[in-house]
Design a protein around this motif. Structure first.
Motif, short mmCIF file in Angstrom:
data_model
loop_
_atom_site.label_atom_id
_atom_site.label_comp_id
_atom_site.label_asym_id
_atom_site.label_seq_id
_atom_site.Cartn_x
_atom_site.Cartn_y
_atom_site.Cartn_z
N ASN A 237 28.59 60.69 55.07
CA ASN A 237 29.97 61.14 55.28
C ASN A 237 30.04 62.52 55.90
OD1 ASN A 237 31.85 59.11 54.48
ND2 ASN A 237 31.23 59.41 52.36
N THR A 238 29.22 63.43 55.39
CA THR A 238 29.23 64.81 55.89
C THR A 238 28.83 64.86 57.35
OG1 THR A 238 28.71 65.69 53.69
CG2 THR A 238 28.26 67.11 55.57
N VAL A 241 31.70 63.50 59.51
CA VAL A 241 32.79 64.48 59.61
C VAL A 241 32.41 65.59 60.59
CG1 VAL A 241 34.02 66.29 58.34
CG2 VAL A 241 33.79 64.00 57.35
N LYS A 245 34.46 66.45 64.07
CA LYS A 245 35.27 67.66 63.97
C LYS A 245 35.63 68.28 65.32
CE LYS A 245 35.53 72.10 61.56
NZ LYS A 245 34.83 73.01 60.58
N GLU A 263 36.87 62.13 55.19
CA GLU A 263 37.10 63.30 54.36
C GLU A 263 37.44 62.87 52.93
OE1 GLU A 263 36.73 67.02 53.59
OE2 GLU A 263 36.98 66.69 55.74
N HIS A 282 38.71 67.94 48.79
CA HIS A 282 38.59 66.98 49.89
C HIS A 282 39.86 66.12 50.01
CE1 HIS A 282 34.55 67.76 51.24
NE2 HIS A 282 34.09 67.71 50.01
N ARG A 285 42.32 68.13 51.99
CA ARG A 285 42.00 68.14 53.41
C ARG A 285 42.39 66.81 54.06
NH1 ARG A 285 35.88 70.63 52.96
NH2 ARG A 285 36.46 72.79 52.44
N ALA A 286 42.07 65.71 53.38
CA ALA A 286 42.44 64.40 53.91
C ALA A 286 43.96 64.26 54.00
CB ALA A 286 41.85 63.29 53.03
#
Length: 416
Positions: A237-238, A241, A245, A263, A282, A285-286
């Motif tokens: 996932n990281t 993202v 970005k 996210e 998180h 942010r989402a």
């Protein structure tokens, strides 16, 4: 066999606690780790394993089964009459045909691959069917074999570089649809093949949206494999993202949506770790990313949207074992704004988990009844729903027991 070999969990005269110890050790878990996952002290778990404490109630048995990823309660109880598979739903009648299509690698064929636009239209219709059908696995299981074969043929036959990239994106999307069908069925190896092939096809396409969707699904496969795979889920996932970005300031809606979904997945995994601050950060942010989407937009794969953030808040609170907060979030979430029937059913199951945590079992059963009405196949394949139903089937309150038993019969949960 040597006399000091570790006995199997079916060997007599193993008691419940001995079975727990054997299965825990085979999973490579310490007593402290298992105790934390089931909400008990290591001392209490030691007494259970050593037989110094009576076998616990059904709720604790189910928590142990969940933590150890036990596929059948008889592995813990030793009784064949408790043959209940908790985490894998029944094999769908169309699973064999879908598996055959996935595993078929025809190196040469006279069949003419479909035009790209034709396959795109069929995939769009398939996703639409998945969201609208009560029995969504049946709806897409009927379509998948031909879609898989045609997507594979199109990827093989593409001539130009542009057509190859486009065909690989469609192949990846087809594998993504397949993963929704295969999930929680009795063929985990097939699920992994599909998830990994989807990522390879997405990377070959170079399409940011396809890559994001494939990462979202691959990370879920890792996360749902248990706590030892949380690091892998988080890493995927990281990385996704990070990859997306730079595109976000001018991103198309679908790219922004998949970035928001990724996210949230980071928050979901953090919640499974009981990392409260990280999970809600998180989610925030989402939620900010969802606010940039059109009000009526709904991502066709992940269901990410403005509306879904309320449902996601319920999920975070439930995973953090915040019963009161999950109930408050459930009251705020408007399930009627979720057009996808399976996603609506999933939200109702999350609500049920929240009410169950908050010691409101009757409301939890009512939420599960609504989940069944929205999408029966969602609840049939959901381990959390199955666990709540099983517990309430044993309720001392007759009306609650009767409702839970009726729902268990509808779901087909208990062995005949």
């Amino acid at each position: 066999m040597s006399s000091d070999a570790t006995p199997g969990p079916y060997a007599d005269p193993l008691k419940f606690g001995q079975r727990v110890q054997v299965l825990r050790q085979r999973k490579g878990m310490t007593r402290a780790q298992l105790a934390d996952l089931i909400g008990a002290s290591p001392h209490t778990l030691k007494k259970i394993e050593n037989g110094q404490q009576q076998a616990p109630g059904l709720d604790t048995v189910l928590r142990i089964a969940e933590a150890l990823r036990v596929r059948d309660l008889s592995e813990l109880t030793g009784h064949a009459d408790t043959h209940v598979d908790l985490f894998i739903g029944p094999g769908h009648p169309r699973l064999a045909a879908v598996r055959a299509a996935i595993d078929n690698f025809a190196l040469a064929t006279e069949a003419e691959p479909p035009p790209i636009a034709h396959l795109e239209a069929r995939l769009h219709a398939a996703w639409k069917a998945r969201h609208e059908a009560e029995n969504h696995r049946e709806a897409i299981g009927r379509l998948l074999p031909d879609l898989i074969r045609d997507a594979q043929a199109l990827a093989r036959a593409a001539d130009s570089a542009a057509d190859r990239r486009r065909a690989q994106a469609l192949l990846s999307q087809t594998y993504s649809l397949s993963q929704f069908f295969i999930a929680y069925q009795p063929d985990s190896a097939l699920l992994w093949r599909v998830a990994e092939r989807g990522m390879v096809a997405a990377q070959d396409s170079g399409d940011p949206h396809a890559i994001g969707v494939a990462a979202w699904l691959l990370a879920q496969a890792h996360r749902d494999s248990g706590p030892r795979h949380f690091d892998a889920a988080e890493a995927i996932n990281t990385e996704a993202v990070r990859f997306l970005k730079p595109l976000l300031p001018d991103a198309e809606t679908e790219v922004l949506a998949i970035a928001g979904a990724l996210e949230f997945e980071l928050g979901y995994t953090a919640a499974r770790r009981r990392a409260t601050g990280t999970a809600w950060r998180h989610w925030d942010r989402a939620n900010s990313m969802a606010a940039r989407l059109p009000g009526d937009y709904y991502h066709p794969v992940t269901s990410f949207s403005r509306a879904i953030m309320g449902a996601h808040a319920v999920t975070v609170a439930v995973e953090l074992r915040q019963g009161g907060e999950s109930v408050r979030q459930a009251a705020r979430a408007d399930e009627m704004t979720i057009p996808s029937r399976p996603r609506r059913a999933r939200h109702r199951i999350e609500e049920a988990r929240g009410y169950h945590l908050d010691a409101q079992p009757d409301v939890a059963i009512a939420a599960l009844e609504k989940a069944f009405k929205a999408a029966p196949e969602t609840i049939r394949y959901n381990g959390y729903a199955r666990r709540i139903i099983l517990e309430e089937v044993e309720s001392k309150q007759a009306p609650r027991r009767q409702r839970a038993s009726a729902l268990a019969a509808d779901v087909g949960l208990l062995a005949a």
